[in-house]
Design an enzyme around this catalytic site. Sequence first.
Site, mmCIF file in Angstrom:
data_model
loop_
_atom_site.group_PDB
_atom_site.id
_atom_site.type_symbol
_atom_site.label_atom_id
_atom_site.label_comp_id
_atom_site.label_asym_id
_atom_site.label_seq_id
_atom_site.Cartn_x
_atom_site.Cartn_y
_atom_site.Cartn_z
ATOM 1 N N GLU A 160 40.915 42.736 28.502
ATOM 2 C CA GLU A 160 40.047 43.066 29.626
ATOM 3 C C GLU A 160 40.091 44.569 29.887
ATOM 4 O O GLU A 160 40.963 45.038 30.644
ATOM 5 C CB GLU A 160 40.522 42.339 30.886
ATOM 6 C CG GLU A 160 40.411 40.838 30.817
ATOM 7 C CD GLU A 160 40.088 40.256 32.190
ATOM 8 O OE1 GLU A 160 39.097 39.558 32.307
ATOM 9 O OE2 GLU A 160 40.827 40.547 33.137
ATOM 10 N N HIS A 182 46.997 40.326 35.322
ATOM 11 C CA HIS A 182 45.607 40.797 35.498
ATOM 12 C C HIS A 182 45.628 42.236 36.024
ATOM 13 O O HIS A 182 46.526 42.603 36.793
ATOM 14 C CB HIS A 182 44.885 39.875 36.485
ATOM 15 C CG HIS A 182 43.408 40.141 36.548
ATOM 16 N ND1 HIS A 182 42.884 41.178 37.270
ATOM 17 C CD2 HIS A 182 42.374 39.542 35.928
ATOM 18 C CE1 HIS A 182 41.559 41.193 37.113
ATOM 19 N NE2 HIS A 182 41.233 40.199 36.297
#
Length: 249
Positions: free
Chosen positions: A164, A94
């Site tokens: 993302e 992430h």
Amino acid sequence: MAKKIIVGNWKLNPQSLEEAESIVKITSRKLPRTTTVVVCPPAVFLSHLALTKRKLPLRFGVQDVFPENSGAVTGEYGPKMARSAGADYAIIGHSERRAFGETNDTVNKKLKASLKAGLISILCAGEKERDHHGHYLSFLKAQIEESIEGVTRPLAEKLIVAYEPVWAIGEKSRGAMNPRDLHETSLFIRKVLHGHFGNKAFSVPLLYGGSVDPVNARVMIKEGNVEGLLVGRESLNAKHFLKIIEAAG
Ligand code: PGA
């Protein structure tokens, strides 16, 4: 048609196990069968939630794993432990972890360890900024290629890629990206995956993450050409998260 996948990434929230239980309780009230719903709570809450909610149509995941399963490593947990504590999924790489210095090489090691332990592994990738010259595309390509290096086709059975864009994540961001731009980018990512996995790439689900909310969830999936969503803030609001799940179905 393959099931849509909606993943909630709780990050460093909520502050108590009681609140965590309450979010899970409301979220699991009316989950549609057409969608796989995954909740990634802080690891310290995982085993309790996963054990007590075993009968719920909800899956659990971790937000990170250490790339080794054992050793003298204070404060970490390995992918096998995560599985044993009830996780079926793991978020890997992430951008908030990359911001702590995680490189593509580290992400690659974590991804391989996670896949080998049998966790369905969600590799996150995304550029920090977009530029008019398209440099962000080469950044994205390198990020994905370096992160999946050595991941074999059989291991890719359990791989998910979450796109993302960092500029679209979080409260202070510019907000969710335009679904047309997402469509273009998801084609690009598919092409990069195809270069590595061949036709197997078509069965790797793609998710979008970055300021997903009940209003944009449907259009992101329908027009963005993705199989699901990775949701941050709005996954902590059980009612909103349910609306996102409904919209995706
Ligand atoms: P956000 O976070 O939905 O709060 O923008 C998404 C993520 O970081 O996965």
